[in-house]
Structure formats: C-alpha cells, structure tokens
Design an enzyme around this catalytic site. Structure first.
Site, PDB file in Angstrom:
ATOM      1  N   THR A  39      -5.123  15.876 -21.285  1.00  0.00           N
ATOM      2  CA  THR A  39      -4.241  15.763 -20.164  1.00  0.00           C
ATOM      3  C   THR A  39      -2.967  16.527 -20.452  1.00  0.00           C
ATOM      4  O   THR A  39      -2.719  16.877 -21.592  1.00  0.00           O
ATOM      5  CB  THR A  39      -3.965  14.254 -19.960  1.00  0.00           C
ATOM      6  N   ASP A  53     -14.040   8.071 -17.098  1.00  0.00           N
ATOM      7  CA  ASP A  53     -12.972   7.080 -16.913  1.00  0.00           C
ATOM      8  C   ASP A  53     -13.439   5.867 -16.104  1.00  0.00           C
ATOM      9  O   ASP A  53     -12.732   4.861 -16.024  1.00  0.00           O
ATOM     10  CB  ASP A  53     -11.745   7.709 -16.241  1.00  0.00           C
ATOM     11  N   GLY A  87      -4.732   9.722 -23.053  1.00  0.00           N
ATOM     12  CA  GLY A  87      -5.729   8.715 -22.678  1.00  0.00           C
ATOM     13  C   GLY A  87      -5.092   7.339 -22.611  1.00  0.00           C
ATOM     14  O   GLY A  87      -4.037   7.153 -21.987  1.00  0.00           O
TER      15      GLY A  87
END
Ligand code: DON
Length: 567
Positions: A376, A418, A469
C-alpha cells in the site's frame, strides 16, 4: 521526553523485507522538510514533485491528489496503481470534511467459498496470486470523482505531466532494485510470459512505461468511462479472462466510487477525522484512542512499559471487535455509534490491569446488540489555501496479484484476500474475519487503511497515514500519539520505533533491536509475548504537521524512498 535514542533500519519494503538481513543502520534526521505554503509527502520524490507542481500552477489539494495518485501509479508500481483502489479523507480550509471510498469490489461471479477446496480448506495462493485474486479496480473512478467535485484545474493539466513521466521513465532506486528482484519468481508464476518487470533492472537504470502512458492518454481523452466501459475495459476484461479470472466488462461498467462521511471523534483536545467502513481504520483508531484516553498516556515515557501496555491492551480489544463486526456497510449492519461510545469502551477496558497481560484467548468481540435489519502507499497534501487531504491507496500485496497487463501497462491488485475466505482463517496479514467480511458479489472487502486528518482547537493540525496491512491502524495511532502526547516533531514521530498488537496472534510485534530491553523483559514477565523477528519495519508513515508558526513540517518515512516536497 525520549529516554533513549535509536537508529532506523534501512530496508527495502514492508512485507518483503521480513527475510532480509539488516542492511544499514543509520541515524536519520529528526526534523523533516519545513515549508511555508504547501506540501506533498509521498512514497516517491517524482510523485511529490508532480503534486507540488500542480499546486504551483494554481491547483488545489484535490487537483494535486489526482496528480500524485496517478504519478505513484507510474513511479511506484509496487503499490501505486490504477489497478487497485484506496480511500481519501479531506478537510477544507473552511473546516468542511469528507471522504471517498474507491475500494475494489468483488466481481458478480464471486461466491462466498470461492477460495475453498472441496473439503472446505483455503486453497493456498488463490486469493493472493493471479487473476482470481483481483478485485474490480477503483482508482480511476476515485480520482475522477474527486476531480469532478472538488478540483479546479482542467484534467489535461493534471494528467499531462503524469503521462510525460511515464514516457520519460523512472530511475530505479536501490530499494526498488531489491524489491523487483525479490518478486521476479512470482511475476513468472502469475503471468503467462515474462513482463517488463522480469528484466534485470539495476539501481540508476530508467524504466519507461509507454503502455501505461498510452492507457493514461486514452483516459485523458475519454474520461473515466475509458477505464470502465471503453477500449481499456475491453482489453482488461479479456486479459483477466485469458488468465483464468472472473471480472467481466459488466463488472467494470458497474463500478462506482462512493462518497462517505468520515468517522470523527475526539481525543483530549484533538478532533480526529478518519476513514469509515469499508475501512476498519477509523473505527479501530477511534476505539483504541478512546480506550487509551482515560489513562493520560503522556504521563509515561514514549515506548515505556506502561505506555506499551495501555496501547497493546486497547489494540487487542479493538482488533477483536474488528474481526467480528466490520465489513462493507452496504452489506452488513455495523453498530458504529455503540462501538465507539465511551460507555462501551470503558467497559471493554474494565478487565485491564497493569499487573498482568490479558490473554487474547480470553478476549472475544465485545457485546453489542446489532439491530437487525502487508503493499500500500500513503500520501498527504496540504495546499497553499489550507485544504488538506490524506489518501492511502493499494494493490494489497507487493505488486498486487503479480499479474501485469503488458498491453495496458499496469499491475492488478490481489484485494480479494482482504475478505475473510473462511471464518477464523487468517489472511495474508494474519487477520481473522467472520460473516461480516465474507465474500459476496459487488461487496467491498474490509480494509485497514487509515488516512487521517487531525484538528487541534478547531484548526488543521496533521495529515497522516501509512501502508502496512493490519499494522496501518496502530502505526497511525502511534504517530499521532508521538506528536501530541510525547511532544515529537513530525519527522521524529515518523522515525520512532513502532510496535503492534492485533488480538490474534497474541503477540506484540516490535521493530527489532529498537526497544528498551528492560521494558521488553518486564513485558515478558507480565505475560506478554514479544515478536521482534517478523516485522523488520512496521508501517511506512507519511505525514504533515502544522507548526506553531503555521508552517508545515513533513514527515517522510526513511523506511522507504518517501520524500516531502514543499514551497
Ligand atoms: O486494505 C488493506 O487493509 C490492505 N489491502 C492494505 C495492504 C497494505 O497495506 C500492504 N502494505 N504493506
């Protein structure tokens, strides 16, 4: 305030680095870039610079957001993307706030048990590698929605420098060389043939992205529909099908980004504005901070025994609630007000004692009546008009599903991981989910992304966020506390060693060799399990702090190539 000094570990990336030996120990500067008018902090200097150039041209923070987000898709393919999604919260100079969800969605053909074999076991790799792992990308819908509602400059002025960057190419950094090398075997596994990323790229080489530039040119010409209904959509749907995936043209055409009210709550004299579900970030941050608030944490030293205990116990309880209650609010009823109410959270901490660790096996989700019915990247921007944005965007894992569409020039996410593939079964971040986060067509998977803006005394104070995460929430938390309760500057707060607890597994993960040994020994005696092995770094935080003289200090995390640019 600080009891000990520390060095930061220089490593290649967040998740991949776990197995890497310690490369460099280096003392990092404790004061970040300070600038008077405006600032962009992101994972790559090229993206921060493009954002600042847009501001200098007279654009606002939202124009700069579009430019920075897309420049990261070029300059930081590890996590920057047009094949993924994200969240952004904003605060306008006049105090108005809002948020946008451009999170990926599950395709129409997805099913609850799509990642299980006939014995109901999770099929290893199916939700993380290759076309089945891909959720319907949201980034292009997100940036176009932001531009349409809040941008000032014409879209050509914003996209043209990004397209030029893609043609000109990006110089490979040392960290990037290592990252690409590490993932090359997986690129070969996920793709039918070698891609641009299977070449032997070395530090200082320039990688050019003509295919991505052409895709962006078509998007510039035809708008967001190019990605969701146009030629790009056709190429993408065909590519996914050829690779065994289930996303169709219909899935793409139905995708929409959604404006959502952020979660807001107070902590002492701060007002925190953070992302609401389908991200768990804002709710968990609210729960943790409100559980911490009665303990007046600033009376303890930073990362001291008692500070670590209070934070850990609040985190343990919040993550237990996360796993049970949180999911896509368009699909599940979330008892939001109750989950972040003082009454409920005081009750939740009532069994905490400094004398002994609470064991996670003795903690379940709290009792709330539901009314029926680790890659990310983060960037923060403050413009010269006082508008602030905080945005976190992702492909999920490093380079997402590793599936790279050479014709279109970008990686596709592996966000389907996810979701909770099976109740009680951990995902790639060790997070456990339940029914609330089970897979269903068109549902958004639960996220931990926590783009956050903080006000103090009614004025803008900070914009902050991070990848990582499950550790995103706790890294944002610690950075806010470092500045506010432990009196650090922005860069110092970003540099400081971090730890993390997520209920299960029952352990405090710590960045190794950076914590006081006596505090660690005390924690062990009290029954805490310490893990200094599995996370060389926790989070890669970028933030902007408003200083007393109203100038801005950037905090750019040296754990990556992150850079602040301002004027
Ligand atoms: O949305 C989430 O919570 C995850 N997909 C974020 C992934 C991430 O931060 C990976 N970076 N280390």
């Amino acid at each position: 305030m600080k009891k000990f000094t520390y060095s930061l570990l220089f490593i290649a990336c967040f998740i991949s680095c776990k197995k890497e030996p310690l490369i460099i120990k280096k003392k990092e500067p404790q004061v970040g870039l300070v600038s008077k008018n405006a600032m962009v902090v992101s994972a790559r200097a090229e993206a921060s610079q493009i954002g600042i150039d847009i501001l200098k041209k007279g654009g606002n923070a939202f124009d700069a957001m579009v430019a920075t987000e897309l420049a990261l898709a070029v300059a930081y393919p590890y996590a920057g993307n047009i094949g993924g999604g994200g969240f952004m919260v904003y605060r306008m100079a006049n105090g108005d706030i809002g948020g946008i969800d451009y999170r990926e969605k599950a395709p129409l053909a997805s099913t609850k048990n799509m990642f299980l074999d006939k014995n109901s076991n999770v099929i290893p790799g199916k939700s993380t590698l290759g076309a089945m792992a891909v959720g319907i990308p949201g980034t292009i819908a997100g940036v176009f929605a932001v531009h349409e509602k809040l941008g000032w400059l014409p879209i050509e002025d914003i996209l043209t420098p990004v397209i030029n960057l893609a043609y000109k190419g990006i110089v490979v950094t040392e960290k990037q060389e290592k990252r690409i090398k590490e993932y090359q075997p997986q690129f070969l596994k996920a793709n039918k043939e070698a891609t641009l990323f299977n070449k032997h790229w070395k530090t200082n080489d320039t990688i050019k992205y003509p295919a991505l530039a052409k895709t962006l040119e078509r998007i510039l010409k035809n708008g967001k529909d190019e990605f969701y209904k146009g030629e790009t959509a056709k190429i993408l749907a065909r590519f996914i099908k050829d690779n065994g995936g289930i996303i169709t043209e219909e899935d793409l055409s139905k995708y929409n980004a959604k404006w959502r009210d952020p979660i807001t709550f107070t902590f002492e004299d701060l007002k925190i504005i953070s992302m609401s579900p389908p991200s768990s970030g804002g709710v968990c941050l609210a729960q943790i901070m409100k559980m911490i608030e009665p303990y007046n944490i600033s009376q303890y030293n930073h990362n001291s025994l008692k500070a670590i205990q209070i934070i850990t116990e609040a985190e343990r309880r919040a993550y237990a609630d996360r796993s049970f209650y949180l999911g896509d609010p368009d699909f599940v009823e979330i008892p939001l007000d109750k989950l972040i109410s003082n009454f409920y959270l005081n009750e939740r901490m009532s069994d905490f004692s400094f004398e002994k660790a609470t064991l996670s096996k003795d903690v379940s989700h709290g009792n709330v009546q539901v009314i029926e019915s680790d890659e990310t990247t983060h960037y923060s921007i403050v413009d010269q008009f006082g508008n602030a944005i905080s945005a976190t965007t992702t492909l999920n894992g490093a380079y997402g599903s590793k599936l790279y569409c050479s014709e279109l020039g970008f990686f596709l996410n592996n966000e389907m991981d996810d979701f909770s593939s099976k109740p009680g079964e951990p995902n790639m971040f060790g997070l456990i989910g339940a029914e609330a986060n089970s897979i269903a067509p068109e549902k958004r998977m639960l996220s931990s992304m926590t783009p956050t803006i903080v006000e103090k005394n009614g004025k803008l104070y900070m914009s902050v966020g991070t990848p990582g995460g499950s550790t995103i929430i706790t890294s944002v938390l610690q950075t806010i506390l470092n500045v506010y309760a432990f009196k650090m500057g922005m860069q110092e707060a970003v540099n400081a060693p971090r730890f993390h607890h997520q209920w299960l597994p029952d352990e405090i993960r710590m960045e190794p060799n950076l914590f006081d040994e006596s505090a660690i020994n005390e924690l062990k005696k009290l029954g805490y399990f310490i893990n200094e092995k599995d996370s060389r770094v926790i989070g890669k935080v970028d933030g902007i702090l408003v200083l007393n003289d109203k100038s801005y200090e950037g905090g750019a995390d040296h754990r990556g190539d992150d850079t602040a640019v301002g004027f």
